[in-house]
Design an enzyme around this catalytic site. Structure first.
Site, PDB file in Angstrom:
ATOM      1  N   ASP A   7      -1.971   9.742   0.761  1.00  0.00           N
ATOM      2  CA  ASP A   7      -3.389   9.436   0.644  1.00  0.00           C
ATOM      3  C   ASP A   7      -3.664   9.222  -0.845  1.00  0.00           C
ATOM      4  O   ASP A   7      -2.858   9.620  -1.695  1.00  0.00           O
ATOM      5  CB  ASP A   7      -4.222  10.600   1.192  1.00  0.00           C
ATOM      6  CG  ASP A   7      -5.704  10.443   0.910  1.00  0.00           C
ATOM      7  OD1 ASP A   7      -6.272   9.392   1.263  1.00  0.00           O
ATOM      8  OD2 ASP A   7      -6.282  11.364   0.297  1.00  0.00           O
TER       9      ASP A   7
ATOM     10  N   ASP B 200      -7.395   9.097  -2.774  1.00  0.00           N
ATOM     11  CA  ASP B 200      -8.500   9.871  -3.341  1.00  0.00           C
ATOM     12  C   ASP B 200      -8.387  11.345  -2.983  1.00  0.00           C
ATOM     13  O   ASP B 200      -8.329  11.715  -1.808  1.00  0.00           O
ATOM     14  CB  ASP B 200      -9.845   9.329  -2.826  1.00  0.00           C
ATOM     15  CG  ASP B 200     -10.089   7.898  -3.258  1.00  0.00           C
ATOM     16  OD1 ASP B 200     -10.194   7.659  -4.465  1.00  0.00           O
ATOM     17  OD2 ASP B 200     -10.162   7.010  -2.372  1.00  0.00           O
TER      18      ASP B 200
END
Length: 251
Positions: free
Chosen positions: A14, A16
């Protein structure tokens, strides 16, 4: 969850909150814009947006603010506020990220990004954080039909890696992301950022750890360390009776 680390082949990140410290920038920008519009965006609402696609974030914010909230004006203004903050203060990489990327690259382990952020914003973020050139596969939230917690984005990342999802290690910070990666069948580490996981999400994750450095160490110890072969068991010596010996010397 039973896992054989030796079967893992790739890592899916991922972005952020996992690789870069940007979740807080979104919250600052959104809160400031809402305040300038005469509304208060509270922590509870912001936490619900963590890990979600922008369209889903807009829906959460609009539902919380009410029908009279000027959503289109909010959409027009928040990116400028986010961009200004990122340009002024930069985008910090999470502790342990550099070491983890170095490790994967040293061992030629494939990697990809699966981020809910739209592509334009994701590419800017990666460039600003100084890691854009370290990823050739970047799957973004505007490339899928259903966002996290649906598994679509992780399945697409695995497809682009040319792998079955079960051979991928996923790294996530959000509950939505952990749910998505686990639903895709990936071995999932959660590194919480702004929101601590609920017991249900803890159960879905393979591990919940404090930093990417812990993930790095686990890969070294469990994935990359050669399997120790069990030494052969020596057959016991059997003494022959004295009469069984045959004299082979001749005079």
């Amino acid at each position: 969850m039973s896992v054989n680390p030796k079967e893992l082949t790739a890592v899916v990140f991922d972005m952020d909150g996992t690789m870069v410290d940007t979740e807080s920038i979104y919250h600052i920008a959104w809160r400031n814009v809402a305040t300038n519009l005469g509304y208060t965006l509270d922590d509870a609402t912001l936490k619900k947006t963590t890990g979600k696609r922008m369209a889903d974030c807009y829906a959460i914010i609009h539902a919380a603010m009410g029908a009279s909230f000027p959503m289109e004006l909010f959409k027009e203004r928040w990116w400028d506020a986010w961009f200004e903050h990122a340009e002024t203060y930069g985008i910090a990489r999470k502790p342990g990220l550099d070491q983890l990327l170095n490790l994967l690259e040293a061992h030629n382990i494939p990697k990809a990004i699966a981020t809910s952020t739209a592509r334009e914003e994701a590419i800017y973020t990666l460039n600003r954080a100084g890691i854009a050139d370290r990823f050739s596969i970047v799957v973004t939230g505007d490339q899928i039909k259903y966002g996290k917690p649906a598994p679509d984005i992780f399945l697409l990342a695995a497809e682009r890696l040319g792998l079955d999802a079960k051979y991928c290690l996923a790294l996530e910070d959000s509950e939505a992301g952990v749910s998505a990666a686990a639903a895709a069948g990936m071995v999932t580490f959660m590194i919480p950022d702004l929101v601590q996981p609920s017991p249900d999400v803890v159960d879905r994750a393979f591990r919940v750890v404090d930093s990417l450095q812990v993930v790095h160490d686990w890969i070294v110890e469990e994935w990359l360390r050669p399997t120790r072969e069990t030494p052969p068991v020596a057959e016991p010596l059997v003494e022959r009776p004295a009469g069984d010996w045959t004299e082979e010397w001749s005079v």
